[in-house]
Design a protein around this motif. Structure first.
Motif, PDB file in Angstrom:
ATOM      1  N   VAL A  86       0.840  -1.199   0.000  1.00 31.03           N
ATOM      2  CA  VAL A  86       0.000   0.000   0.000  1.00 31.03           C
ATOM      3  C   VAL A  86       0.880   1.256   0.000  1.00 31.03           C
ATOM      4  N   ARG A  87       1.986   1.199   0.736  1.00 34.92           N
ATOM      5  CA  ARG A  87       2.931   2.334   0.753  1.00 34.92           C
ATOM      6  C   ARG A  87       3.432   2.619  -0.670  1.00 34.92           C
ATOM      7  N   ARG A  88       3.773   1.576  -1.394  1.00 30.83           N
ATOM      8  CA  ARG A  88       4.300   1.746  -2.751  1.00 30.83           C
ATOM      9  C   ARG A  88       3.238   2.286  -3.709  1.00 30.83           C
ATOM     10  N   VAL A  89       1.994   1.879  -3.512  1.00 29.77           N
ATOM     11  CA  VAL A  89       0.906   2.422  -4.327  1.00 29.77           C
ATOM     12  C   VAL A  89       0.809   3.930  -4.129  1.00 29.77           C
ATOM     13  N   ILE A  90       0.864   4.357  -2.872  1.00 33.21           N
ATOM     14  CA  ILE A  90       0.776   5.791  -2.557  1.00 33.21           C
ATOM     15  C   ILE A  90       1.984   6.538  -3.138  1.00 33.21           C
ATOM     16  N   MET A  91       3.155   5.944  -3.065  1.00 34.07           N
ATOM     17  CA  MET A  91       4.349   6.574  -3.635  1.00 34.07           C
ATOM     18  C   MET A  91       4.186   6.788  -5.141  1.00 34.07           C
ATOM     19  N   ALA A  92       3.646   5.787  -5.826  1.00 29.79           N
ATOM     20  CA  ALA A  92       3.410   5.913  -7.269  1.00 29.79           C
ATOM     21  C   ALA A  92       2.415   7.025  -7.558  1.00 29.79           C
ATOM     22  N   HIS A  93       1.401   7.141  -6.721  1.00 28.49           N
ATOM     23  CA  HIS A  93       0.392   8.181  -6.916  1.00 28.49           C
ATOM     24  C   HIS A  93       0.950   9.579  -6.661  1.00 28.49           C
ATOM     25  N   ILE A  94       1.809   9.698  -5.667  1.00 32.80           N
ATOM     26  CA  ILE A  94       2.432  10.999  -5.390  1.00 32.80           C
ATOM     27  C   ILE A  94       3.254  11.451  -6.606  1.00 32.80           C
ATOM     28  N   GLU A  95       3.947  10.510  -7.225  1.00 34.14           N
ATOM     29  CA  GLU A  95       4.708  10.847  -8.435  1.00 34.14           C
ATOM     30  C   GLU A  95       3.775  11.219  -9.587  1.00 34.14           C
ATOM     31  N   ALA A  96       2.636  10.537  -9.673  1.00 34.16           N
ATOM     32  CA  ALA A  96       1.669  10.838 -10.734  1.00 34.16           C
ATOM     33  C   ALA A  96       1.081  12.234 -10.554  1.00 34.16           C
ATOM     34  N   VAL A  97       0.781  12.608  -9.303  1.00 34.98           N
ATOM     35  CA  VAL A  97       0.256  13.949  -9.024  1.00 34.98           C
ATOM     36  C   VAL A  97       1.281  15.007  -9.436  1.00 34.98           C
ATOM     37  N   HIS A  98       2.536  14.777  -9.088  1.00 36.44           N
ATOM     38  CA  HIS A  98       3.601  15.704  -9.467  1.00 36.44           C
ATOM     39  C   HIS A  98       3.686  15.829 -10.985  1.00 36.44           C
ATOM     40  N   PHE A  99       3.550  14.718 -11.689  1.00 37.09           N
ATOM     41  CA  PHE A  99       3.597  14.733 -13.156  1.00 37.09           C
ATOM     42  C   PHE A  99       2.469  15.600 -13.709  1.00 37.09           C
ATOM     43  N   VAL A 100       1.257  15.421 -13.179  1.00 42.60           N
ATOM     44  CA  VAL A 100       0.113  16.206 -13.648  1.00 42.60           C
ATOM     45  C   VAL A 100       0.361  17.698 -13.426  1.00 42.60           C
ATOM     46  N   LYS A 101       0.881  18.032 -12.270  1.00 40.40           N
ATOM     47  CA  LYS A 101       1.097  19.436 -11.930  1.00 40.40           C
ATOM     48  C   LYS A 101       2.199  20.091 -12.758  1.00 40.40           C
ATOM     49  N   THR A 102       3.139  19.318 -13.265  1.00 44.95           N
ATOM     50  CA  THR A 102       4.323  19.892 -13.914  1.00 44.95           C
ATOM     51  C   THR A 102       4.458  19.573 -15.402  1.00 44.95           C
ATOM     52  N   ARG A 103       3.660  18.629 -15.907  1.00 42.94           N
ATOM     53  CA  ARG A 103       3.792  18.211 -17.311  1.00 42.94           C
ATOM     54  C   ARG A 103       2.416  18.279 -17.986  1.00 42.94           C
ATOM     55  N   LYS A 104       1.989  19.481 -18.267  1.00 41.58           N
ATOM     56  CA  LYS A 104       0.625  19.709 -18.751  1.00 41.58           C
ATOM     57  C   LYS A 104       0.327  18.987 -20.065  1.00 41.58           C
ATOM     58  N   ASP A 105       1.132  19.210 -21.087  1.00 39.85           N
ATOM     59  CA  ASP A 105       0.837  18.647 -22.407  1.00 39.85           C
ATOM     60  C   ASP A 105       0.829  17.124 -22.393  1.00 39.85           C
ATOM     61  N   GLU A 106       1.831  16.539 -21.724  1.00 34.03           N
ATOM     62  CA  GLU A 106       1.900  15.073 -21.657  1.00 34.03           C
ATOM     63  C   GLU A 106       0.722  14.514 -20.860  1.00 34.03           C
ATOM     64  N   SER A 107       0.338  15.231 -19.794  1.00 29.42           N
ATOM     65  CA  SER A 107      -0.790  14.785 -18.972  1.00 29.42           C
ATOM     66  C   SER A 107      -2.087  14.820 -19.770  1.00 29.42           C
ATOM     67  N   LYS A 108      -2.302  15.907 -20.500  1.00 24.16           N
ATOM     68  CA  LYS A 108      -3.518  16.026 -21.301  1.00 24.16           C
ATOM     69  C   LYS A 108      -3.596  14.941 -22.371  1.00 24.16           C
ATOM     70  N   LYS A 109      -2.465  14.545 -22.899  1.00 23.62           N
ATOM     71  CA  LYS A 109      -2.448  13.491 -23.923  1.00 23.62           C
ATOM     72  C   LYS A 109      -2.927  12.165 -23.336  1.00 23.62           C
ATOM     73  N   ILE A 110      -2.460  11.858 -22.125  1.00 23.04           N
ATOM     74  CA  ILE A 110      -2.888  10.613 -21.470  1.00 23.04           C
ATOM     75  C   ILE A 110      -4.354  10.718 -21.053  1.00 23.04           C
TER      76      ILE A 110
END
Length: 334
Positions: free
Chosen positions: A231-255
């Motif tokens: 469960v800890r690792r799932v949350i870690m992956a999600h924290i990285e995903a949130v950071h990606f959304v906040k900082t990589r707009k074009d790539e996030s919108k594509k996904i």
């Protein structure tokens, strides 16, 4: 020479495994579910799409299970290990005896607006007409009731609430005239394809932010106890995903476009902006939102003397540990 030859063969095999997407040796299997294809759920499918689960040692299977209530049923049945849920459904389930805990919340507010036919100009004109939601107990149900109360209307009694399906199904029912309106995350109105509409009220119009544990990760108490590291690792992956959304707009919108199955730029821009702004870097579960859902669950269940505490619904110890360890700061300084 033989040793060198064997090393080359081993290296080649490892590259094949890596590029084929096969799980690395030692990865923990985990079944996950998200409950909508909207951008607000992007933390789940971006983590899968970009390999963040795999990066943190997980061999993940991500399932799409429409609505929180259905996801909770799958969680309790053991069909999934960690599920995307909203706080209202969790409160009702725990009140009924389910041993479930929200372990992280990535979006702690409910960004919804009430989309109605253009002919409806006042709350009074909405009386007797139907509003469409996904399922009873879902986030859209909570939003519909909150928005109607914001208009001083009584849900069910003055405005019938119908189970229709996800956002695209609600938009289709709206176009077909089956419903007079529907609660919608930002941007969905752009999928109504020319149907005249107006926004009668939005949670953004409320005097205070509408606190609600909206996009959260939950698991059973038993699974958390036995598989805490997973469960800890799932949350870690999600924290990285949130950071990606906040900082990589074009790539996030594509996904997001891929999962939402639309290239409508107006929708993608509106929906991305709302999600990126509201996602929390440290995914703690906010107490005010949970306490509101506890009161709603007790009132709806009509159980005199029933009691629930914040701690009965939430175990945020893993998020606090990750914050204290510096993991979250490291992700955002990367």
């Amino acid at each position: 020479m033989k040793i060198s030859h064997r090393l080359h063969i081993l290296a080649g095999l490892l590259l094949i495994v890596y590029y084929s997407g096969a799980p690395a040796i030692g990865q923990e299997k985990v079944r996950l579910s998200h409950s909508a294809l909207e951008t607000s759920n992007a933390v789940w499918f971006i983590a899968q799409e970009l390999g963040f689960y795999k990066k943190h040692g997980l061999d993940s299977e991500l399932l799409f299970i429409p609505s929180t209530t259905t996801s909770l049923t799958s969680l309790l049945a053991g069909d999934v290990n960690v599920a995307n849920v909203s706080g209202g459904a969790v409160a009702s389930a725990v009140l009924a005896g389910a041993q479930i805990a929200m372990v992280a919340c990535y979006l702690n507010s409910l960004p919804y607006e009430l989309v109605v036919n253009e002919s409806i100009k006042t709350a009074e004109e909405l009386k007797g007409k139907s509003i469409g939601i996904s399922r009873l107990g879902s986030a859209s149900d909570v939003a519909a009731r909150a928005l109607l109360r914001g208009l001083n209307l009584e849900p069910d009694k003055q405005v019938p609430i119908l189970q229709v399906g996800g956002s695209s199904e609600r938009a289709a029912a709206f176009r077909a005239g089956r419903i007079a309106g529907f609660p919608s995350p930002p941007g969905i109105v752009h999928l109504t394809k020319g149907m005249p509409f107006r926004i009668l009220i939005s949670t953004a119009d409320f005097k205070q932010r509408f606190e609600f544990p909206y996009i959260c990760a939950a698991t059973t108490r038993d699974y958390l106890q036995k598989n805490r590291e997973v469960v800890r690792r799932v949350i870690m992956a999600h924290i990285e995903a949130v950071h990606f959304v906040k900082t990589r707009k074009d790539e996030s919108k594509k996904i997001m476009s891929k999962y939402a199955r639309t290239t409508n730029e107006n929708y993608l821009e509106s929906a991305y902006t709302a999600s990126a702004k509201l996602y929390d870097a440290a995914p703690l579960v906010t107490r005010p939102g949970v306490e509101v859902q506890i009161r709603e669950a007790i009132a709806t269940a009509r159980k005199p003397g029933a009691q629930l505490r914040f701690e009965d619904l939430v175990d945020e110890s893993l998020v606090r540990e990750l914050d204290k360890s510096g993991f979250i700061d490291k992700v955002y300084k990367h």
